[in-house]
Design a protein around this motif. Structure first.
Motif, PDB file in Angstrom:
ATOM      1  N   MET A 113       0.859  -1.181   0.000  1.00  0.00           N
ATOM      2  CA  MET A 113       0.000   0.000   0.000  1.00  0.00           C
ATOM      3  C   MET A 113       0.893   1.227   0.000  1.00  0.00           C
ATOM      4  SD  MET A 113      -3.215  -0.772   2.564  1.00  0.00           S
ATOM      5  CE  MET A 113      -3.908   0.858   2.168  1.00  0.00           C
ATOM      6  N   GLY A 114       0.708   2.109  -0.966  1.00  0.00           N
ATOM      7  CA  GLY A 114       1.536   3.303  -1.044  1.00  0.00           C
ATOM      8  C   GLY A 114       1.485   3.893  -2.439  1.00  0.00           C
ATOM      9  N   PRO A 115       2.260   4.943  -2.678  1.00  0.00           N
ATOM     10  CA  PRO A 115       2.273   5.603  -3.994  1.00  0.00           C
ATOM     11  C   PRO A 115       2.691   4.647  -5.102  1.00  0.00           C
ATOM     12  CG  PRO A 115       3.407   6.924  -2.338  1.00  0.00           C
ATOM     13  CD  PRO A 115       3.163   5.594  -1.716  1.00  0.00           C
ATOM     14  N   VAL A 116       2.066   4.791  -6.256  1.00  0.00           N
ATOM     15  CA  VAL A 116       2.349   3.873  -7.353  1.00  0.00           C
ATOM     16  C   VAL A 116       3.808   3.963  -7.790  1.00  0.00           C
ATOM     17  CG1 VAL A 116       1.667   5.505  -9.172  1.00  0.00           C
ATOM     18  CG2 VAL A 116       1.472   3.047  -9.577  1.00  0.00           C
ATOM     19  N   HIS A 117       4.406   5.144  -7.704  1.00  0.00           N
ATOM     20  CA  HIS A 117       5.790   5.287  -8.173  1.00  0.00           C
ATOM     21  C   HIS A 117       6.795   4.620  -7.241  1.00  0.00           C
ATOM     22  CE1 HIS A 117       5.214   8.780  -5.485  1.00  0.00           C
ATOM     23  NE2 HIS A 117       6.500   8.637  -5.210  1.00  0.00           N
ATOM     24  N   GLU A 118       6.332   4.199  -6.068  1.00  0.00           N
ATOM     25  CA  GLU A 118       7.221   3.491  -5.152  1.00  0.00           C
ATOM     26  C   GLU A 118       7.013   1.978  -5.192  1.00  0.00           C
ATOM     27  OE1 GLU A 118       6.944   5.158  -1.238  1.00  0.00           O
ATOM     28  OE2 GLU A 118       7.511   7.172  -1.887  1.00  0.00           O
ATOM     29  N   THR A 119       6.153   1.532  -6.095  1.00  0.00           N
ATOM     30  CA  THR A 119       5.934   0.099  -6.266  1.00  0.00           C
ATOM     31  C   THR A 119       7.098  -0.494  -7.052  1.00  0.00           C
ATOM     32  OG1 THR A 119       3.556   0.535  -6.413  1.00  0.00           O
ATOM     33  CG2 THR A 119       4.317  -1.665  -7.051  1.00  0.00           C
ATOM     34  N   THR A 120       7.769  -1.483  -6.481  1.00  0.00           N
ATOM     35  CA  THR A 120       8.908  -2.099  -7.163  1.00  0.00           C
ATOM     36  C   THR A 120       8.423  -3.065  -8.240  1.00  0.00           C
ATOM     37  OG1 THR A 120       9.035  -3.982  -5.642  1.00  0.00           O
ATOM     38  CG2 THR A 120      10.241  -1.976  -5.020  1.00  0.00           C
ATOM     39  N   LEU A 121       9.321  -3.390  -9.160  1.00  0.00           N
ATOM     40  CA  LEU A 121       8.978  -4.370 -10.190  1.00  0.00           C
ATOM     41  C   LEU A 121       8.682  -5.733  -9.584  1.00  0.00           C
ATOM     42  CD1 LEU A 121      11.406  -3.605 -13.152  1.00  0.00           C
ATOM     43  CD2 LEU A 121       8.908  -3.421 -13.135  1.00  0.00           C
ATOM     44  N   GLU A 122       9.364  -6.062  -8.512  1.00  0.00           N
ATOM     45  CA  GLU A 122       9.127  -7.339  -7.842  1.00  0.00           C
ATOM     46  C   GLU A 122       7.696  -7.414  -7.308  1.00  0.00           C
ATOM     47  OE1 GLU A 122      10.961 -10.084  -4.195  1.00  0.00           O
ATOM     48  OE2 GLU A 122      11.684  -8.041  -4.517  1.00  0.00           O
ATOM     49  N   LEU A 123       7.240  -6.317  -6.668  1.00  0.00           N
ATOM     50  CA  LEU A 123       5.869  -6.278  -6.165  1.00  0.00           C
ATOM     51  C   LEU A 123       4.866  -6.260  -7.314  1.00  0.00           C
ATOM     52  CD1 LEU A 123       6.333  -3.706  -3.262  1.00  0.00           C
ATOM     53  CD2 LEU A 123       5.748  -6.134  -3.008  1.00  0.00           C
ATOM     54  N   PHE A 124       5.173  -5.505  -8.362  1.00  0.00           N
ATOM     55  CA  PHE A 124       4.314  -5.460  -9.542  1.00  0.00           C
ATOM     56  C   PHE A 124       4.098  -6.866 -10.096  1.00  0.00           C
ATOM     57  CE2 PHE A 124       3.525  -5.251 -14.046  1.00  0.00           C
ATOM     58  CZ  PHE A 124       2.667  -4.173 -14.209  1.00  0.00           C
ATOM     59  N   ASP A 125       5.192  -7.609 -10.249  1.00  0.00           N
ATOM     60  CA  ASP A 125       5.104  -8.961 -10.796  1.00  0.00           C
ATOM     61  C   ASP A 125       4.297  -9.884  -9.889  1.00  0.00           C
ATOM     62  OD1 ASP A 125       6.538  -8.305 -13.042  1.00  0.00           O
ATOM     63  OD2 ASP A 125       8.458  -9.030 -12.259  1.00  0.00           O
ATOM     64  N   LYS A 126       4.480  -9.767  -8.587  1.00  0.00           N
ATOM     65  CA  LYS A 126       3.755 -10.631  -7.659  1.00  0.00           C
ATOM     66  C   LYS A 126       2.249 -10.369  -7.739  1.00  0.00           C
ATOM     67  CE  LYS A 126       3.515 -12.149  -2.847  1.00  0.00           C
ATOM     68  NZ  LYS A 126       4.106 -12.061  -1.493  1.00  0.00           N
ATOM     69  N   ILE A 127       1.884  -9.099  -7.797  1.00  0.00           N
ATOM     70  CA  ILE A 127       0.467  -8.742  -7.891  1.00  0.00           C
ATOM     71  C   ILE A 127      -0.129  -9.275  -9.189  1.00  0.00           C
ATOM     72  CG2 ILE A 127      -1.140  -6.805  -8.133  1.00  0.00           C
ATOM     73  CD1 ILE A 127       0.784  -5.228  -6.243  1.00  0.00           C
ATOM     74  N   MET A 128       0.566  -9.069 -10.293  1.00  0.00           N
ATOM     75  CA  MET A 128       0.058  -9.519 -11.583  1.00  0.00           C
ATOM     76  C   MET A 128       0.026 -11.044 -11.691  1.00  0.00           C
ATOM     77  SD  MET A 128      -0.938  -6.981 -13.312  1.00  0.00           S
ATOM     78  CE  MET A 128      -0.815  -5.197 -13.273  1.00  0.00           C
ATOM     79  N   ASP A 129       1.019 -11.709 -11.120  1.00  0.00           N
ATOM     80  CA  ASP A 129       1.066 -13.178 -11.169  1.00  0.00           C
ATOM     81  C   ASP A 129      -0.162 -13.796 -10.513  1.00  0.00           C
ATOM     82  OD1 ASP A 129       3.440 -13.220 -12.530  1.00  0.00           O
ATOM     83  OD2 ASP A 129       4.689 -13.698 -10.781  1.00  0.00           O
ATOM     84  N   VAL A 130      -0.547 -13.253  -9.367  1.00  0.00           N
ATOM     85  CA  VAL A 130      -1.667 -13.832  -8.613  1.00  0.00           C
ATOM     86  C   VAL A 130      -3.015 -13.319  -9.104  1.00  0.00           C
ATOM     87  CG1 VAL A 130      -2.740 -14.004  -6.326  1.00  0.00           C
ATOM     88  CG2 VAL A 130      -0.259 -14.235  -6.567  1.00  0.00           C
ATOM     89  N   ASN A 131      -3.106 -12.024  -9.381  1.00  0.00           N
ATOM     90  CA  ASN A 131      -4.404 -11.412  -9.666  1.00  0.00           C
ATOM     91  C   ASN A 131      -4.835 -11.486 -11.127  1.00  0.00           C
ATOM     92  OD1 ASN A 131      -4.219 -10.742  -6.997  1.00  0.00           O
ATOM     93  ND2 ASN A 131      -4.086  -8.543  -7.294  1.00  0.00           N
ATOM     94  N   VAL A 132      -3.881 -11.682 -12.030  1.00  0.00           N
ATOM     95  CA  VAL A 132      -4.221 -11.711 -13.459  1.00  0.00           C
ATOM     96  C   VAL A 132      -3.759 -13.009 -14.130  1.00  0.00           C
ATOM     97  CG1 VAL A 132      -4.065 -10.515 -15.679  1.00  0.00           C
ATOM     98  CG2 VAL A 132      -3.983  -9.199 -13.553  1.00  0.00           C
ATOM     99  N   LYS A 133      -2.462 -13.311 -14.008  1.00  0.00           N
ATOM    100  CA  LYS A 133      -1.939 -14.479 -14.714  1.00  0.00           C
ATOM    101  C   LYS A 133      -2.526 -15.780 -14.196  1.00  0.00           C
ATOM    102  CE  LYS A 133       2.511 -14.490 -15.649  1.00  0.00           C
ATOM    103  NZ  LYS A 133       3.974 -14.299 -15.459  1.00  0.00           N
ATOM    104  N   ALA A 134      -2.753 -15.881 -12.886  1.00  0.00           N
ATOM    105  CA  ALA A 134      -3.321 -17.118 -12.334  1.00  0.00           C
ATOM    106  C   ALA A 134      -4.739 -17.371 -12.839  1.00  0.00           C
ATOM    107  CB  ALA A 134      -3.274 -17.095 -10.808  1.00  0.00           C
ATOM    108  N   PRO A 135      -5.657 -16.387 -12.793  1.00  0.00           N
ATOM    109  CA  PRO A 135      -6.984 -16.617 -13.378  1.00  0.00           C
ATOM    110  C   PRO A 135      -6.924 -16.947 -14.867  1.00  0.00           C
ATOM    111  CG  PRO A 135      -7.039 -14.695 -11.958  1.00  0.00           C
ATOM    112  CD  PRO A 135      -5.599 -15.095 -12.087  1.00  0.00           C
TER     113      PRO A 135
END
Length: 255
Positions: free
Chosen positions: A102-124
């Motif tokens: 939780m925080g500003p989008v510009h402080e989101t790391t690529l590692e966190l970005f990938d984890k979110i996308m892996d579970v929330n988009v790629k898995a479905p």
């Protein structure tokens, strides 16, 4: 008209991810009460076994299969074990989700970005494809993606999570259009602020809740059962002509 059969899931098999607690567990109980055989999955087998035992004692046919949905090879095993146990898959609920930041989008790391996308988009995406050959054989095939109101209007501090859920909406509509001729319905549910551990960072913060309450038409938090009731409708024959739709269950927050 026999309304009991309209909402019946008798002789159907449902696979639900992220179902050891919260919204996923409520959906599992509703489906089982409607007559479905239910496979619940999360990362820890012992916890799943405890839940399955309790629900079995209620007369429900439920089994747990451990799976980290962010790992594609485990999704393959999840589908294979479900077919081994029940021989079919009629309903898929992509409920598992994550938001490790939780925080500003510009402080989101690529590692966190990938984890979110892996579970929330790629898995479905991947699990829906894996289930497709089995859903094609069903007379009542339904995929239900659990999204978020953040997909409709990004919330502060939840930028990439909101992005992932917006992508899930597009995936829902794409699959609904492409698989409709195969009699597979695909819909998404956008919960509002539901009182679960997943959303505790929001409802556990008095300042945030003051802002949320001002926007709510129904001045309370939602209950997991209120999401499960809509999921049951979308999985049942009552929703036989509904596909590609995005439903909000948010107490009027986005109205």
């Amino acid at each position: 008209m026999d309304l009991s059969s309209l909402f019946s899931l008798n002789n159907k098999v449902a696979l639900i991810t992220g179902a050891s607690k919260g919204i996923g567990l409520s959906i599992a109980e509703f489906f089982a009460a409607a007559g479905a055989k239910v496979v619940i999955c999360s990362r820890h087998q012992e916890h799943l076994d405890e839940i399955a035992k309790k629900l079995y004692e209620k007369g429900y046919d439920i089994m747990g299969i451990a799976c980290n949905v962010g790992r594609p090879n485990e999704l393959v095993q999840l589908v294979e074990k479900t077919i081994e146990a029940y021989g079919q898959i009629d309903i898929l609920v992509n409920n598992a989700g994550t938001n490790p930041y939780m925080g500003p989008v510009h402080e989101t790391t690529l590692e966190l970005f990938d984890k979110i996308m892996d579970v929330n988009v790629k898995a479905p995406f991947e699990l829906s494809k894996l289930c497709l050959p089995h859903l094609r054989k069903s007379s009542q095939a339904s995929i239900i993606n659990i999204s978020s109101i953040g997909a409709l209007s990004p919330e502060p501090q939840l930028g990439i999570y909101s992005v992932s859920k917006s992508a899930l909406h597009s995936l829902t509509k794409v699959c609904a259009k492409e698989w409709g001729q195969q009699k597979i319905r695909v819909n998404a549910i956008c919960p509002g602020i539901i009182k679960t551990n997943f959303s505790k960072a929001l409802w556990g913060n008095d300042q945030i809740m003051d802002v949320i309450m001002k926007r709510l038409a129904i001045k309370r938090l939602g209950k997991t059962e209120e999401i499960a009731a809509l999921a049951l409708f979308l999985a049942s024959p009552a929703a036989s002509y509904i596909s590609g739709s995005i439903f909000t269950v948010d107490g009027g927050f986005t109205s």
